[in-house]
Design a protein around this motif. Structure first.
Motif, PDB file in Angstrom:
ATOM      1  N   GLN A  42       0.836  -1.200   0.000  1.00 54.43           N
ATOM      2  CA  GLN A  42       0.000   0.000   0.000  1.00 54.43           C
ATOM      3  C   GLN A  42       0.866   1.242   0.000  1.00 54.43           C
ATOM      4  OE1 GLN A  42      -2.858   0.175   3.156  1.00 54.43           O
ATOM      5  NE2 GLN A  42      -3.619  -1.870   2.726  1.00 54.43           N
ATOM      6  N   LYS A  43       0.379   2.281  -0.660  1.00 53.70           N
ATOM      7  CA  LYS A  43       1.073   3.568  -0.591  1.00 53.70           C
ATOM      8  C   LYS A  43       0.262   4.504   0.307  1.00 53.70           C
ATOM      9  CE  LYS A  43       1.958   4.142  -5.120  1.00 53.70           C
ATOM     10  NZ  LYS A  43       2.620   4.676  -6.312  1.00 53.70           N
ATOM     11  N   GLU A  44      -0.458   5.454  -0.304  1.00 55.86           N
ATOM     12  CA  GLU A  44      -1.192   6.436   0.512  1.00 55.86           C
ATOM     13  C   GLU A  44      -2.436   5.860   1.193  1.00 55.86           C
ATOM     14  OE1 GLU A  44      -0.664  10.322  -0.050  1.00 55.86           O
ATOM     15  OE2 GLU A  44       1.317   9.404  -0.133  1.00 55.86           O
ATOM     16  N   SER A  45      -3.067   4.878   0.535  1.00 53.54           N
ATOM     17  CA  SER A  45      -4.285   4.316   1.099  1.00 53.54           C
ATOM     18  C   SER A  45      -4.392   2.871   0.640  1.00 53.54           C
ATOM     19  CB  SER A  45      -5.514   5.102   0.613  1.00 53.54           C
ATOM     20  OG  SER A  45      -5.765   4.791  -0.740  1.00 53.54           O
ATOM     21  N   SER A  46      -5.434   2.176   1.112  1.00 53.48           N
ATOM     22  CA  SER A  46      -5.548   0.757   0.777  1.00 53.48           C
ATOM     23  C   SER A  46      -5.857   0.532  -0.700  1.00 53.48           C
ATOM     24  CB  SER A  46      -6.628   0.102   1.639  1.00 53.48           C
ATOM     25  OG  SER A  46      -7.860   0.735   1.384  1.00 53.48           O
ATOM     26  N   VAL A  47      -6.275   1.572  -1.406  1.00 49.17           N
ATOM     27  CA  VAL A  47      -6.510   1.398  -2.849  1.00 49.17           C
ATOM     28  C   VAL A  47      -5.345   1.936  -3.671  1.00 49.17           C
ATOM     29  CG1 VAL A  47      -9.006   1.368  -2.674  1.00 49.17           C
ATOM     30  CG2 VAL A  47      -7.832   3.549  -3.005  1.00 49.17           C
ATOM     31  N   ASP A  48      -4.392   2.558  -2.992  1.00 48.18           N
ATOM     32  CA  ASP A  48      -3.209   3.081  -3.682  1.00 48.18           C
ATOM     33  C   ASP A  48      -2.114   2.027  -3.524  1.00 48.18           C
ATOM     34  OD1 ASP A  48      -1.397   4.636  -4.928  1.00 48.18           O
ATOM     35  OD2 ASP A  48      -1.324   6.218  -3.416  1.00 48.18           O
ATOM     36  N   ILE A  49      -2.019   1.166  -4.511  1.00 42.87           N
ATOM     37  CA  ILE A  49      -1.164  -0.011  -4.323  1.00 42.87           C
ATOM     38  C   ILE A  49      -0.010  -0.033  -5.322  1.00 42.87           C
ATOM     39  CG2 ILE A  49      -2.989  -1.432  -3.319  1.00 42.87           C
ATOM     40  CD1 ILE A  49      -3.389  -2.677  -6.060  1.00 42.87           C
ATOM     41  N   VAL A  50       0.983  -0.829  -4.981  1.00 43.83           N
ATOM     42  CA  VAL A  50       2.144  -0.963  -5.848  1.00 43.83           C
ATOM     43  C   VAL A  50       2.619  -2.408  -5.785  1.00 43.83           C
ATOM     44  CG1 VAL A  50       3.737  -0.159  -4.031  1.00 43.83           C
ATOM     45  CG2 VAL A  50       4.408   0.038  -6.432  1.00 43.83           C
ATOM     46  N   THR A  51       3.070  -2.944  -6.908  1.00 38.14           N
ATOM     47  CA  THR A  51       3.578  -4.316  -6.945  1.00 38.14           C
ATOM     48  C   THR A  51       5.065  -4.284  -7.288  1.00 38.14           C
ATOM     49  OG1 THR A  51       3.233  -4.624  -9.304  1.00 38.14           O
ATOM     50  CG2 THR A  51       1.352  -5.090  -7.874  1.00 38.14           C
ATOM     51  N   LYS A  52       5.701  -5.430  -7.170  1.00 41.79           N
ATOM     52  CA  LYS A  52       7.116  -5.506  -7.547  1.00 41.79           C
ATOM     53  C   LYS A  52       7.276  -5.230  -9.045  1.00 41.79           C
ATOM     54  CE  LYS A  52       9.526  -7.578  -3.861  1.00 41.79           C
ATOM     55  NZ  LYS A  52       8.815  -8.581  -3.037  1.00 41.79           N
ATOM     56  N   THR A  53       6.249  -5.535  -9.800  1.00 44.95           N
ATOM     57  CA  THR A  53       6.313  -5.276 -11.248  1.00 44.95           C
ATOM     58  C   THR A  53       6.437  -3.774 -11.523  1.00 44.95           C
ATOM     59  OG1 THR A  53       5.000  -7.257 -11.642  1.00 44.95           O
ATOM     60  CG2 THR A  53       5.111  -5.667 -13.442  1.00 44.95           C
ATOM     61  N   ASP A  54       5.685  -2.962 -10.764  1.00 42.42           N
ATOM     62  CA  ASP A  54       5.814  -1.497 -10.936  1.00 42.42           C
ATOM     63  C   ASP A  54       7.280  -1.091 -10.778  1.00 42.42           C
ATOM     64  OD1 ASP A  54       2.780   0.028 -10.213  1.00 42.42           O
ATOM     65  OD2 ASP A  54       3.058  -2.088  -9.766  1.00 42.42           O
ATOM     66  N   TYR A  55       7.881  -1.564  -9.687  1.00 39.73           N
ATOM     67  CA  TYR A  55       9.269  -1.165  -9.398  1.00 39.73           C
ATOM     68  C   TYR A  55      10.233  -1.701 -10.451  1.00 39.73           C
ATOM     69  CZ  TYR A  55       7.708   0.297  -4.719  1.00 39.73           C
ATOM     70  OH  TYR A  55       7.072   0.924  -3.669  1.00 39.73           O
ATOM     71  N   ALA A  56      10.046  -2.974 -10.826  1.00 42.54           N
ATOM     72  CA  ALA A  56      10.991  -3.598 -11.770  1.00 42.54           C
ATOM     73  C   ALA A  56      10.947  -2.893 -13.123  1.00 42.54           C
ATOM     74  CB  ALA A  56      10.660  -5.084 -11.923  1.00 42.54           C
ATOM     75  N   VAL A  57       9.747  -2.579 -13.585  1.00 39.11           N
ATOM     76  CA  VAL A  57       9.626  -1.952 -14.911  1.00 39.11           C
ATOM     77  C   VAL A  57      10.173  -0.518 -14.861  1.00 39.11           C
ATOM     78  CG1 VAL A  57       7.995  -1.219 -16.708  1.00 39.11           C
ATOM     79  CG2 VAL A  57       7.718  -3.441 -15.599  1.00 39.11           C
ATOM     80  N   GLU A  58       9.865   0.184 -13.770  1.00 39.05           N
ATOM     81  CA  GLU A  58      10.395   1.554 -13.679  1.00 39.05           C
ATOM     82  C   GLU A  58      11.920   1.554 -13.656  1.00 39.05           C
ATOM     83  OE1 GLU A  58       8.277   4.573 -11.783  1.00 39.05           O
ATOM     84  OE2 GLU A  58      10.042   5.511 -10.903  1.00 39.05           O
ATOM     85  N   GLU A  59      12.484   0.633 -12.915  1.00 41.02           N
ATOM     86  CA  GLU A  59      13.940   0.573 -12.833  1.00 41.02           C
ATOM     87  C   GLU A  59      14.562   0.243 -14.191  1.00 41.02           C
ATOM     88  OE1 GLU A  59      15.722   1.807 -10.746  1.00 41.02           O
ATOM     89  OE2 GLU A  59      17.683   0.972 -11.260  1.00 41.02           O
ATOM     90  N   PHE A  60      13.931  -0.665 -14.903  1.00 41.94           N
ATOM     91  CA  PHE A  60      14.403  -1.013 -16.248  1.00 41.94           C
ATOM     92  C   PHE A  60      14.399   0.233 -17.153  1.00 41.94           C
ATOM     93  CE2 PHE A  60      12.876  -1.998 -20.565  1.00 41.94           C
ATOM     94  CZ  PHE A  60      14.008  -2.641 -21.052  1.00 41.94           C
ATOM     95  N   ILE A  61      13.319   0.983 -17.102  1.00 41.50           N
ATOM     96  CA  ILE A  61      13.206   2.163 -17.972  1.00 41.50           C
ATOM     97  C   ILE A  61      14.184   3.255 -17.518  1.00 41.50           C
ATOM     98  CG2 ILE A  61      11.658   4.014 -18.759  1.00 41.50           C
ATOM     99  CD1 ILE A  61       9.336   2.021 -18.507  1.00 41.50           C
ATOM    100  N   ARG A  62      14.263   3.444 -16.215  1.00 47.98           N
ATOM    101  CA  ARG A  62      15.150   4.499 -15.689  1.00 47.98           C
ATOM    102  C   ARG A  62      16.601   4.247 -16.123  1.00 47.98           C
ATOM    103  NH1 ARG A  62      18.479   5.721 -12.105  1.00 47.98           N
ATOM    104  NH2 ARG A  62      18.548   3.620 -11.246  1.00 47.98           N
ATOM    105  N   GLN A  63      17.007   2.992 -16.012  1.00 49.19           N
ATOM    106  CA  GLN A  63      18.388   2.672 -16.403  1.00 49.19           C
ATOM    107  C   GLN A  63      18.600   2.836 -17.904  1.00 49.19           C
ATOM    108  OE1 GLN A  63      19.871  -1.069 -14.955  1.00 49.19           O
ATOM    109  NE2 GLN A  63      19.458  -0.514 -12.836  1.00 49.19           N
ATOM    110  N   ALA A  64      17.621   2.429 -18.686  1.00 50.58           N
ATOM    111  CA  ALA A  64      17.748   2.561 -20.151  1.00 50.58           C
ATOM    112  C   ALA A  64      17.880   4.033 -20.539  1.00 50.58           C
ATOM    113  CB  ALA A  64      16.534   1.927 -20.829  1.00 50.58           C
ATOM    114  N   VAL A  65      17.073   4.891 -19.905  1.00 54.04           N
ATOM    115  CA  VAL A  65      17.132   6.324 -20.202  1.00 54.04           C
ATOM    116  C   VAL A  65      18.488   6.894 -19.776  1.00 54.04           C
ATOM    117  CG1 VAL A  65      16.183   8.594 -19.586  1.00 54.04           C
ATOM    118  CG2 VAL A  65      14.635   6.707 -20.107  1.00 54.04           C
TER     119      VAL A  65
END
Ligand code: IPD
Length: 306
Positions: A42-65
């Motif tokens: 959970q982030k800000e609330s119980s409906v504001d959620i994040v998975t490991k996939t969010d982090y993995a994909v962002e990291e992949f893109i951040r590094q590529a950029v």
């Protein structure tokens, strides 16, 4: 310059394809039960959620950029530091804005409307947009001056030519989409209740301009602000409204919608889309109203596009 823009566009398209493949693999591993990580935080609330996939994909893109364009700035949903209270997070330097997984709730429930969203901004405004919704095989891309495209082959909007104007008494006769966002404060007069009311009013009780109470053809809430904008660019959604969006929720969608000839404006509360004076949206405005590309918009429907 033009060469630089082409280079960024080609890069964004390839990045969108690679990141989309990551999302698709992650979705299928959920389906097949081979997923290692089923965790949802959970982030800000119980409906504001994040998975490991969010982090993995962002990291992949951040590094590529960072590898390809080491001098460009990067703003990602998961690496944004919540303490940053500036209204406009995007500066005038060339910036990549990324939502690695828009529609995280959809993803976790395997509702097909989830995507990766990548935008490139110059002078604080998106000029390239790439949205890949791999579970539906839909890949949207746009670059300023080169059109907006579905699956790189169909130009947007996907409508008969000439593109029909919005109905004169819009939102009657329109498809109207909105999102519920993530605000679940325990306050009967709070955000969600107000939103529900304004959606319903806009959809069902339009008054003014001779209107007798409008009837939208349909109200949609897809769970991905980015895809709402892409579908508005397609022409499938006539009007979209949401309050509370962040830059990464809308940047790529704005690029794609505007390049397709649609309009996006700031909206608080939702103005009557027919009579509202359209002001240029700023990334950071948080409240957005989008209108699909429309033939002869000014003459036929009264939309003032200045
Ligand atoms: C959310 C989705 C949702 C919208 C929220 C967004 P996320 O993005 O686009 O439809 O209502 O405002 O934050 O968290 O799934 O990337």
């Amino acid at each position: 310059d033009d060469k630089g823009l082409s280079e960024a566009y080609d890069f964004a398209v390839q990045l969108g394809k690679d990141a989309g493949k990551m999302l698709l693999d992650a979705a299928w591993s959920r389906i097949n039960g081979t997923e290692i990580d089923t965790g949802v935080d959970q982030k800000e609330s119980s409906v504001d959620i994040v998975t490991k996939t969010d982090y993995a994909v962002e990291e992949f893109i951040r590094q590529a950029v960072a590898t390809k364009f080491p001098h460009h700035s990067f703003l990602g949903e998961e690496t944004y530091s919540a303490g940053d209270s500036r209204k406009y997070l995007v500066t005038s330097s060339p910036t990549w804005i990324v939502d690695p997984l828009d529609g995280t709730v959809n993803f976790t429930h395997l509702f097909p409307m989830f995507c990766v969203s990548i935008a490139f901004c110059i002078n604080g405004y998106p000029v390239i947009g790439v949205i890949n919704a791999p579970f539906m095989n839909q890949f949207f891309s746009s670059c300023k001056g080169r059109g907006s495209w579905l699956n790189e082959s169909h130009r947007l909007p996907l409508m008969r030519s000439p593109v029909p104007p919005l109905p004169k008494d819009a939102p009657s006769g329109c498809t109207f989409a909105c999102e519920w966002g993530k605000d679940r404060r325990d306050d009967p007069n709070g955000n969600l209740a107000r939103k529900v009311h304004s959606f319903a009013t806009m959809a069902l009780e339009r008054k003014g301009r001779g209107g007798t109470g409008g009837m939208v053809h349909g109200v949609r809430s897809l769970g991905s602000a980015t895809l709402d904008l892409a579908y508005t660019a397609m022409g499938s959604i006539d009007i979209w409204w949401e309050g509370g969006c962040w830059e990464w929720d809308v940047a790529a969608g704005i690029a794609i919608l505007e390049e397709a000839g649609g309009i996006v404006t700031t909206a608080n509360p939702p103005p009557d889309p027919v009579t509202a004076r359209i002001t240029k949206v700023g990334l950071g405005d948080r409240l957005y109203l989008a209108i699909r590309p429309a033939g002869n918009a000014e003459e036929e429907s009264g939309v003032d596009a200045q």
